[in-house]
Design an enzyme around this catalytic site. Structure first.
Site, PDB file in Angstrom:
ATOM      1  N   CYS A  66       0.835  -1.208   0.000  1.00 31.99           N
ATOM      2  CA  CYS A  66       0.000   0.000   0.000  1.00 31.99           C
ATOM      3  C   CYS A  66       0.870   1.259   0.000  1.00 31.99           C
ATOM      4  O   CYS A  66       1.700   1.445   0.899  1.00 31.99           O
ATOM      5  CB  CYS A  66      -0.922   0.007   1.218  1.00 31.99           C
ATOM      6  N   CYS A 126       0.417   3.675   3.351  1.00 30.60           N
ATOM      7  CA  CYS A 126       0.915   3.334   4.676  1.00 30.60           C
ATOM      8  C   CYS A 126       2.218   4.096   4.929  1.00 30.60           C
ATOM      9  O   CYS A 126       2.838   4.606   3.998  1.00 30.60           O
ATOM     10  CB  CYS A 126       1.153   1.831   4.782  1.00 30.60           C
ATOM     11  N   HIS A 166      -3.955   0.966   8.362  1.00 31.09           N
ATOM     12  CA  HIS A 166      -4.517   0.510   7.087  1.00 31.09           C
ATOM     13  C   HIS A 166      -5.907  -0.092   7.241  1.00 31.09           C
ATOM     14  O   HIS A 166      -6.746   0.025   6.349  1.00 31.09           O
ATOM     15  CB  HIS A 166      -3.570  -0.519   6.460  1.00 31.09           C
ATOM     16  N   ASN A 185     -14.309   8.425  -1.281  1.00 31.49           N
ATOM     17  CA  ASN A 185     -14.962   7.221  -1.800  1.00 31.49           C
ATOM     18  C   ASN A 185     -14.522   6.062  -0.921  1.00 31.49           C
ATOM     19  O   ASN A 185     -13.325   5.858  -0.731  1.00 31.49           O
ATOM     20  CB  ASN A 185     -14.531   6.932  -3.246  1.00 31.49           C
ATOM     21  N   HIS A 199      -6.786   1.894   1.724  1.00 36.42           N
ATOM     22  CA  HIS A 199      -6.342   2.616   2.915  1.00 36.42           C
ATOM     23  C   HIS A 199      -7.305   3.773   3.207  1.00 36.42           C
ATOM     24  O   HIS A 199      -7.755   4.455   2.273  1.00 36.42           O
ATOM     25  CB  HIS A 199      -4.929   3.148   2.689  1.00 36.42           C
ATOM     26  N   HIS A 242      -8.689   7.044   3.327  1.00 37.43           N
ATOM     27  CA  HIS A 242      -8.222   8.319   2.791  1.00 37.43           C
ATOM     28  C   HIS A 242      -9.335   8.998   2.007  1.00 37.43           C
ATOM     29  O   HIS A 242     -10.332   8.380   1.650  1.00 37.43           O
ATOM     30  CB  HIS A 242      -7.006   8.118   1.877  1.00 37.43           C
ATOM     31  N   GLN A 247      -9.906  12.650  -0.846  1.00 36.04           N
ATOM     32  CA  GLN A 247      -9.230  13.478  -1.834  1.00 36.04           C
ATOM     33  C   GLN A 247      -9.778  14.906  -1.781  1.00 36.04           C
ATOM     34  O   GLN A 247     -10.866  15.144  -1.243  1.00 36.04           O
ATOM     35  CB  GLN A 247      -9.424  12.905  -3.243  1.00 36.04           C
TER      36      GLN A 247
END
Length: 368
Positions: A77, A80, A142, A182, A193, A195, A197
């Site tokens: 990933c 991470c 994660h 999303n 992971h 997160h 945007q």
């Protein structure tokens, strides 16, 4: 460089190997000095904007995004923290919240004399895809999710959103800023992971143009702010309210488009995210955590969703549009998703199989 933000959050800015800035946001004092040990790789070139003359909407063409990372395993990933065995986008070996420029951006910084072309129909020229695309990682864990974050860390995420909204709004070519998340492969996530945007557009997206038109018309007709009146109706009806505190109210909207849809808005309206004051910011984490926990609790599974912050554009509509968070899930039953029909995909005319009052009750019935 270190800067102290509201809530005592500390921001530390460093550079990645290819020149992108990475900003660490910490709720406690941490020394951030880890350098990016990866080989310098050139950033992709800028894409371009094309006008669809049938609807006068800009489309971003960014062919370099075809080769971005797709659902890597945890041990590969890129979001991470870095280790001795694996170097990632985050050079440090731990972090609370980080923000950095997307490695494969759909929109990026243009040359200094860039201007959006005037729309003149089918002969409207293309333009460089000006804007910004940033990644915000909510946690180094994660296997976590936004709903599982401690309230203190949700406040750190909020301050990062506010800080980036403030910074991006100062760029001369930016017209609108859109933080979003999303979650789940069902909505197209390519990295699992936790997160989100932040997209900063050099034009007004179609949805914002439509919302701005409705908000301006309501203000001109009544002298009142549209979202204020929407919230007043929800309070009067009461049956679609999911939760509220002194500063925020969460509800299923009267004309929800998705089986499970939650809107969260400040009771004291603000035009944009960076305008949230200390009382609003302090009250946000608890109710944000609650509504996402309720969403996951409806069927006892992690719900795929799109969480979108809507706010006024940077330069217009500040007196008529107000900030709010819209969370929509495509799951209608444990084994069933809502796929957009021809009416919804082609015409934008949504059909709801579940009354908003029913989904509101299901959300309220979840035991926290």
């Amino acid at each position: 460089m270190k800067q102290v933000l509201p809530g005592g959050i500390k921001r530390s800015d460093l550079k990645l190997c290819d020149g992108r800035t990475i900003s660490y946001y910490d709720s406690k004092e941490v020394n951030r000095s880890a350098t990016d040990q990866r080989k310098d790789e050139a950033q992709p070139g800028i894409g371009h904007l094309r006008l669809d003359p049938l609807v006068n909407e800009w489309v971003s063409v960014a062919s370099h995004r075809q080769h971005r990372v797709f659902l890597p395993p945890k041990d590969l990933c890129p979001l991470c923290a870095s280790t001795n065995e694996k170097l990632t986008e985050i050079p440090d070996n731990n972090y609370e919240v980080v923000v950095f420029g997307n490695r494969s951006p759909a929109l990026t910084t243009p040359n200094s004399n860039w201007q959006l072309p005037e729309i003149i129909g089918i002969d409207t020229p293309n333009a460089d895809a000006a804007g910004a695309c940033e990644v915000i990682c909510y946690t180094s864990d994660h296997g976590a999710s936004f709903a599982k974050l401690p309230e203190k860390q949700i406040r750190t995420v909020l301050e990062a959103w506010k800080d980036r909204d403030n910074a991006l709004s100062k760029l001369p070519f930016i017209k609108h800023i859109f933080p979003f998340e999303n979650r789940g492969e069902e909505v197209g996530v390519t990295l699992s992971h936790p997160h989100g945007q932040i997209y900063a557009y050099s034009f007004l997206p179609p949805r914002i143009e439509k919302m701005l038109e409705a908000a301006n018309a309501h203000l001109a007709k009544t002298g009142r702010v549209l979202l204020d009146d929407v919230i007043a109706r929800e309070i009067k009806d009461s049956k679609r309210i999911i939760s509220q505190n002194a500063e925020w109210i969460a509800y299923v909207p009267f004309a929800a488009r998705y089986p499970f849809e939650i809107h969260l808005a400040p009771k004291r309206g603000v035009a944009g995210m960076s305008e949230l004051d200390e009382a609003q910011s302090t009250a946000f984490p608890a109710i944000a955590k609650e509504i996402l926990t309720r969403l996951d609790g409806v069927f006892g599974i992690e719900m795929a969703y799109i969480a979108s912050w809507y706010q006024a554009p940077v330069k217009v509509g500040r007196e008529s549009m107000r900030l709010h968070w819209q969370i929509v899930s495509v799951r209608r039953q444990p084994g069933k998703l809502k796929y957009l029909s021809g009416s919804e995909s082609a015409m934008g005319a949504f059909i709801m199989d579940l009354e908003p009052e029913q989904s509101a009750q299901q959300l309220k019935d979840v035991k926290i």
